[in-house]
Design a protein around this motif. Sequence first.
Motif, short mmCIF file in Angstrom:
data_model
loop_
_atom_site.label_atom_id
_atom_site.label_comp_id
_atom_site.label_asym_id
_atom_site.label_seq_id
_atom_site.Cartn_x
_atom_site.Cartn_y
_atom_site.Cartn_z
N VAL A 5 -4.61 -2.41 3.84
CA VAL A 5 -5.32 -3.28 4.38
C VAL A 5 -6.41 -3.83 3.25
CG1 VAL A 5 -7.34 -3.93 5.87
CG2 VAL A 5 -5.19 -2.54 6.81
N LEU A 6 -6.86 -2.77 2.55
CA LEU A 6 -8.09 -3.10 1.56
C LEU A 6 -7.22 -4.03 0.33
CD1 LEU A 6 -10.04 -0.07 0.95
CD2 LEU A 6 -10.70 -1.79 2.30
N HIS A 7 -6.09 -4.04 0.45
CA HIS A 7 -5.55 -5.04 -0.68
C HIS A 7 -5.81 -6.61 -0.47
CE1 HIS A 7 -3.29 -1.66 -1.91
NE2 HIS A 7 -2.85 -2.28 -2.85
N PHE A 8 -6.06 -7.02 1.03
CA PHE A 8 -6.41 -8.27 1.50
C PHE A 8 -7.83 -8.54 1.56
CE2 PHE A 8 -2.33 -6.80 3.03
CZ PHE A 8 -1.46 -7.84 2.52
N ASP A 10 -11.59 -9.39 -0.23
CA ASP A 10 -12.01 -9.86 -1.38
C ASP A 10 -13.14 -9.03 -1.89
OD1 ASP A 10 -14.51 -10.59 0.15
OD2 ASP A 10 -13.86 -12.54 0.37
N MET A 11 -13.55 -9.54 -3.26
CA MET A 11 -14.67 -8.65 -3.75
C MET A 11 -16.09 -8.20 -3.10
SD MET A 11 -14.35 -9.59 -7.80
CE MET A 11 -15.72 -8.42 -8.32
N PRO A 12 -16.62 -9.37 -2.45
CA PRO A 12 -17.99 -9.17 -1.72
C PRO A 12 -17.31 -8.23 -0.62
CG PRO A 12 -17.68 -11.42 -2.22
CD PRO A 12 -16.33 -10.77 -2.57
N ASN A 13 -16.63 -8.33 0.21
CA ASN A 13 -16.58 -7.47 1.38
C ASN A 13 -15.96 -6.17 1.08
OD1 ASN A 13 -16.89 -9.03 3.56
ND2 ASN A 13 -15.24 -10.39 3.09
N LEU A 14 -15.19 -5.89 -0.27
CA LEU A 14 -14.93 -4.61 -0.67
C LEU A 14 -16.17 -3.71 -1.18
CD1 LEU A 14 -11.91 -5.06 -3.13
CD2 LEU A 14 -12.12 -3.61 -1.03
N ALA A 15 -17.39 -4.58 -1.41
CA ALA A 15 -18.58 -3.84 -1.54
C ALA A 15 -19.21 -3.48 -0.06
CB ALA A 15 -19.58 -4.89 -2.27
N ASP A 30 -9.85 2.76 -5.06
CA ASP A 30 -8.39 2.80 -5.45
C ASP A 30 -8.17 1.77 -6.56
OD1 ASP A 30 -5.51 2.59 -5.66
OD2 ASP A 30 -5.20 2.57 -3.39
N ASN A 31 -7.51 2.09 -7.79
CA ASN A 31 -7.32 1.11 -8.78
C ASN A 31 -6.37 0.00 -8.42
OD1 ASN A 31 -8.26 0.54 -11.50
ND2 ASN A 31 -6.39 1.23 -12.28
N ALA A 32 -5.53 0.32 -7.48
CA ALA A 32 -4.24 -0.46 -7.05
C ALA A 32 -5.07 -1.54 -6.22
CB ALA A 32 -3.27 0.03 -6.36
N VAL A 33 -5.99 -1.40 -5.53
CA VAL A 33 -6.84 -2.38 -4.57
C VAL A 33 -7.58 -3.43 -5.61
CG1 VAL A 33 -8.83 -2.88 -3.09
CG2 VAL A 33 -7.20 -0.87 -2.69
N TRP A 34 -7.98 -2.93 -6.66
CA TRP A 34 -8.80 -3.74 -7.74
C TRP A 34 -7.97 -4.59 -8.62
CZ3 TRP A 34 -13.68 -5.10 -7.03
CH2 TRP A 34 -14.50 -4.28 -6.04
N LYS A 35 -6.77 -3.93 -8.54
CA LYS A 35 -5.89 -4.71 -9.60
C LYS A 35 -5.21 -5.79 -8.80
CE LYS A 35 -1.04 -4.31 -11.61
NZ LYS A 35 -0.11 -3.50 -11.87
N THR A 36 -5.10 -5.65 -7.38
CA THR A 36 -4.87 -6.85 -6.44
C THR A 36 -5.80 -8.18 -6.29
OG1 THR A 36 -3.44 -5.31 -5.08
CG2 THR A 36 -4.08 -7.49 -4.22
N VAL A 37 -6.99 -7.37 -6.44
CA VAL A 37 -8.05 -8.59 -6.39
C VAL A 37 -8.16 -9.25 -7.67
CG1 VAL A 37 -10.52 -8.85 -6.61
CG2 VAL A 37 -9.59 -7.19 -4.91
#
Length: 376
Positions: A5-8, A10-15, A30-37
């Motif tokens: 779910v976190l792959h979808f 955005d940056m402000p909401n991940l914080a 997770d590095n894969a999450v930030w790669k998607t961003v």
Amino acid sequence: IASYVLHFVDMPNLAKVASISHAWNDLTKDNAVWKTVYLYQQQWRIRTPSRKSAPNTAATIDPEQEPSHQTGAGGPAGVGASTGSVIKAPLDWKELCRNRKALEARWKTTPPKTRLVGHTDSVYCIQFDNTKIVTGSRDRTIKFWDFNTLECTDTLQGHSQSVLCLQFNEKMMVSGSSDNTIIVWDMETHQPISRLHGHTSGVLDVCFDDQYIISCSKDTTIKVWDVRTMALIKTMQGHRGPVNAVQLHQGQVVSASGDALVKLWDVASGVCIRDFIGHERGLACVQFDGKTIVSGSNDKTIRIWDVASGRCTNVLHGHENLVRTLHFDQNRIVSGSYDYTVKVWDMKTGECTLDLDKGHVSWVFDVQFSSSRIIR
């Protein structure tokens, strides 16, 4: 599932998610999450390739009739630390996102300036890569500048009149001049390989790929040359005014003319595929990436066109005089004008996000940028 779910997000909401609990905080690392961003949400690139905006001339004005400006060339204006270098694995995608976000923020503030002094007259055209800046001038010379020291490393003489346009890759450089000729240079030796004759007036722009050299002229024609034999293949005619700028992309050429038209051509057949009609006065500059065309005009506007439909999707207002030069990527457009300013525009919204109005005391003839620098 939570990580997916976190792959979808955005940056402000991940914080925000990271502050919910320790468990959610761990998931956001997770590095894969930030790669998607980085790659898919923001569509940022790890490496920004060097490319050329069309070195441009005035839409309905002969450069040789323009007044001489005895000022130094505009130097690189550092926008911030670059993320344009090649980075080897493993990549910290979260850190890359932070750095790129900071870099994007700097595009909204006036950057520091450095001036390159060496030419004795107006600088008409610029191209740069990671190691060098190359400039062409009304003083009839082409100069090479070291990107790190900003010192002039070589001066090429070959044209008998103003150098109006140039393009280079790692093997060769092509330059066009008011002397009606095109010179092909060896990039290793900096010596001329060939001189192309055919235009009956000044060569206002050039571009090339591994098959063709394309040139356009005040004589209203576009000429196609074989990049291997240097022979003239065909002449494309259709414009009713000087052809001030051309861009070549995968077998198609876009041209901009003093007749206020943008034309799309098929190089192999020499046939004009489509006219883009909307500008009210002559055009000075154009860029084309296969899907989108951006053009600048003496009507003081920049227009964005959809190539497939031929439709104008946006008109940017803000310059107070002829839009002489522009360069765009997926995020922004940078334009230069006879109003002495360089403006940065949001590619999606058309909003002017930065106005560099204190860098020049005369007309801006050419501009090019990377993710971290503007050279004008």
